[in-house]
Design a protein around this motif. Sequence first.
Motif, PDB file in Angstrom:
ATOM      1  N   UNK A   1      47.126 -68.394  50.248  1.00  0.00           N
ATOM      2  CA  UNK A   1      45.746 -68.334  49.775  1.00  0.00           C
ATOM      3  C   UNK A   1      45.309 -69.544  48.981  1.00  0.00           C
ATOM      4  N   UNK A   2      45.928 -70.713  49.256  1.00  0.00           N
ATOM      5  CA  UNK A   2      45.633 -71.915  48.492  1.00  0.00           C
ATOM      6  C   UNK A   2      44.880 -72.946  49.334  1.00  0.00           C
ATOM      7  N   UNK A   3      44.004 -73.717  48.700  1.00  0.00           N
ATOM      8  CA  UNK A   3      43.357 -74.824  49.412  1.00  0.00           C
ATOM      9  C   UNK A   3      44.346 -75.975  49.600  1.00  0.00           C
ATOM     10  N   UNK A   4      44.155 -76.721  50.663  1.00  0.00           N
ATOM     11  CA  UNK A   4      44.997 -77.893  50.901  1.00  0.00           C
ATOM     12  C   UNK A   4      44.132 -79.085  51.259  1.00  0.00           C
ATOM     13  N   UNK A   5      44.570 -80.239  50.792  1.00  0.00           N
ATOM     14  CA  UNK A   5      43.958 -81.503  51.181  1.00  0.00           C
ATOM     15  C   UNK A   5      45.061 -82.371  51.770  1.00  0.00           C
ATOM     16  N   UNK A   6      44.795 -82.958  52.936  1.00  0.00           N
ATOM     17  CA  UNK A   6      45.824 -83.748  53.615  1.00  0.00           C
ATOM     18  C   UNK A   6      45.262 -85.104  54.003  1.00  0.00           C
ATOM     19  N   UNK A   7      46.123 -86.115  53.941  1.00  0.00           N
ATOM     20  CA  UNK A   7      45.749 -87.454  54.375  1.00  0.00           C
ATOM     21  C   UNK A   7      46.328 -87.705  55.760  1.00  0.00           C
ATOM     22  N   UNK A   8      45.457 -87.944  56.736  1.00  0.00           N
ATOM     23  CA  UNK A   8      45.909 -88.150  58.117  1.00  0.00           C
ATOM     24  C   UNK A   8      46.113 -89.637  58.407  1.00  0.00           C
ATOM     25  N   UNK A   9      46.635 -90.345  57.430  1.00  0.00           N
ATOM     26  CA  UNK A   9      46.855 -91.790  57.568  1.00  0.00           C
ATOM     27  C   UNK A   9      47.744 -92.122  58.758  1.00  0.00           C
ATOM     28  N   UNK A  10      48.806 -91.332  58.984  1.00  0.00           N
ATOM     29  CA  UNK A  10      49.699 -91.625  60.101  1.00  0.00           C
ATOM     30  C   UNK A  10      48.953 -91.553  61.425  1.00  0.00           C
ATOM     31  N   UNK A  11      47.950 -90.683  61.506  1.00  0.00           N
ATOM     32  CA  UNK A  11      47.142 -90.570  62.720  1.00  0.00           C
ATOM     33  C   UNK A  11      46.430 -91.893  63.009  1.00  0.00           C
ATOM     34  N   UNK A  12      46.004 -92.598  61.948  1.00  0.00           N
ATOM     35  CA  UNK A  12      45.379 -93.902  62.126  1.00  0.00           C
ATOM     36  C   UNK A  12      46.362 -94.885  62.738  1.00  0.00           C
ATOM     37  N   UNK A  13      47.607 -94.841  62.276  1.00  0.00           N
ATOM     38  CA  UNK A  13      48.615 -95.773  62.769  1.00  0.00           C
ATOM     39  C   UNK A  13      48.999 -95.454  64.215  1.00  0.00           C
ATOM     40  N   UNK A  14      49.107 -94.176  64.525  1.00  0.00           N
ATOM     41  CA  UNK A  14      49.503 -93.777  65.877  1.00  0.00           C
ATOM     42  C   UNK A  14      48.451 -94.155  66.911  1.00  0.00           C
ATOM     43  N   UNK A  15      47.180 -94.115  66.520  1.00  0.00           N
ATOM     44  CA  UNK A  15      46.110 -94.387  67.466  1.00  0.00           C
ATOM     45  C   UNK A  15      45.716 -95.860  67.501  1.00  0.00           C
ATOM     46  N   UNK A  16      46.279 -96.673  66.596  1.00  0.00           N
ATOM     47  CA  UNK A  16      45.903 -98.080  66.547  1.00  0.00           C
ATOM     48  C   UNK A  16      44.458 -98.279  66.130  1.00  0.00           C
ATOM     49  N   UNK A  17      44.024 -97.484  65.161  1.00  0.00           N
ATOM     50  CA  UNK A  17      42.618 -97.495  64.755  1.00  0.00           C
ATOM     51  C   UNK A  17      42.247 -98.787  64.036  1.00  0.00           C
ATOM     52  N   UNK A  18      40.947 -99.130  64.122  1.00  0.00           N
ATOM     53  CA  UNK A  18      40.443-100.349  63.481  1.00  0.00           C
ATOM     54  C   UNK A  18      40.348-100.182  61.972  1.00  0.00           C
TER      55      UNK A  18
ATOM     56  N   UNK B   1      57.189 -71.000  42.515  1.00  0.00           N
ATOM     57  CA  UNK B   1      57.812 -71.380  41.241  1.00  0.00           C
ATOM     58  C   UNK B   1      56.897 -72.239  40.378  1.00  0.00           C
ATOM     59  N   UNK B   2      56.034 -73.026  40.998  1.00  0.00           N
ATOM     60  CA  UNK B   2      55.154 -73.916  40.226  1.00  0.00           C
ATOM     61  C   UNK B   2      53.823 -73.265  39.893  1.00  0.00           C
ATOM     62  N   UNK B   3      53.535 -72.117  40.504  1.00  0.00           N
ATOM     63  CA  UNK B   3      52.228 -71.504  40.298  1.00  0.00           C
ATOM     64  C   UNK B   3      51.104 -72.409  40.767  1.00  0.00           C
ATOM     65  N   UNK B   4      51.328 -73.091  41.879  1.00  0.00           N
ATOM     66  CA  UNK B   4      50.385 -74.096  42.368  1.00  0.00           C
ATOM     67  C   UNK B   4      49.000 -73.506  42.611  1.00  0.00           C
ATOM     68  N   UNK B   5      47.988 -74.281  42.245  1.00  0.00           N
ATOM     69  CA  UNK B   5      46.597 -73.907  42.509  1.00  0.00           C
ATOM     70  C   UNK B   5      46.026 -74.656  43.706  1.00  0.00           C
ATOM     71  N   UNK B   6      46.614 -75.802  44.044  1.00  0.00           N
ATOM     72  CA  UNK B   6      46.147 -76.613  45.161  1.00  0.00           C
ATOM     73  C   UNK B   6      47.340 -77.399  45.696  1.00  0.00           C
ATOM     74  N   UNK B   7      47.334 -77.663  47.008  1.00  0.00           N
ATOM     75  CA  UNK B   7      48.424 -78.403  47.638  1.00  0.00           C
ATOM     76  C   UNK B   7      47.847 -79.645  48.308  1.00  0.00           C
TER      77      UNK B   7
END
Length: 292
Positions: A215-232, A189-195
Amino acid sequence: MSDTPVQTSATVLTVRQVQDYHAMTLVAPAIAERFRPGQFVALAVGGEHTSRLVRRCFGVYEVKSDYGGTVEVVFADRDLGTAWLAGRRARDQVDLVGPLGRPFRLPRDPVSCLLVGGGPGGAALFALADTLHRRGCQVHFVLGGPAARQVFGSRMAQRIGDTAVITTEDGSLGERGTVRDVLPRAIQETGADVVYGCGPTRLLRTVTATAAEHGLPSQVSVEEFLQETGACGIGVCMTCVLPIHGEDGVTRMVRACADGPVLRGDRVRWNDLGTIPFDALGAPRALSGGSK
């Protein structure tokens, strides 16, 4: 303006309850002026004499020029460290490092952008939305969660987005269902070019898979992964490594904090998170004569 992160003693301006989460605004002009959407900050917890050495890493909801430069983060009270942060009051000091990590890549031309979020991590979408709007892009939102209190920013999304779809598993806000249920329709519905995606790891898997199907490119932030692993948060502890499939076909273990938190969704080996795949560069090899 330098890209080098800074460490500063930030003054708490406000801490407010927002649904099931806390929003903390800090006066930190040096960090605010360096920030780009998708980057995060790392907050020390427990006070000056605490034994808690690991910082808490959060994406940035908003930066403003008010009070000389403020940074706002949104987080869930999930452990003793975040409980300490939630208990801060105006004029308290919090040791802050940032901005950290790699930001979202922005479109060169005005395009249709679909921003998908869930939980407190979805707050980072709003700084991105502001920047995309200033570049002339259309900005569409899909936000979801188990219930209304776990969907952050629904009113803001409806106010600033060209469109906004809200979904909850119990039907207490927006449509009943999950992000997986509504995302294909939203893309069409939005005719998205990127997600773009921010939020729980399972949501990022959905964003990546659904974008790829269209067929669209995606960019994701894995911030929750930092919290789950207790990263510095600064790339030293190596607890937030995850497998990435490179353009050369080689899998490498990268640090979510230093090489992310924004990654190409189609490059992440989602099924291998928490492991070192046997075919990853530098992976341990089985001893000769061992089990196969």
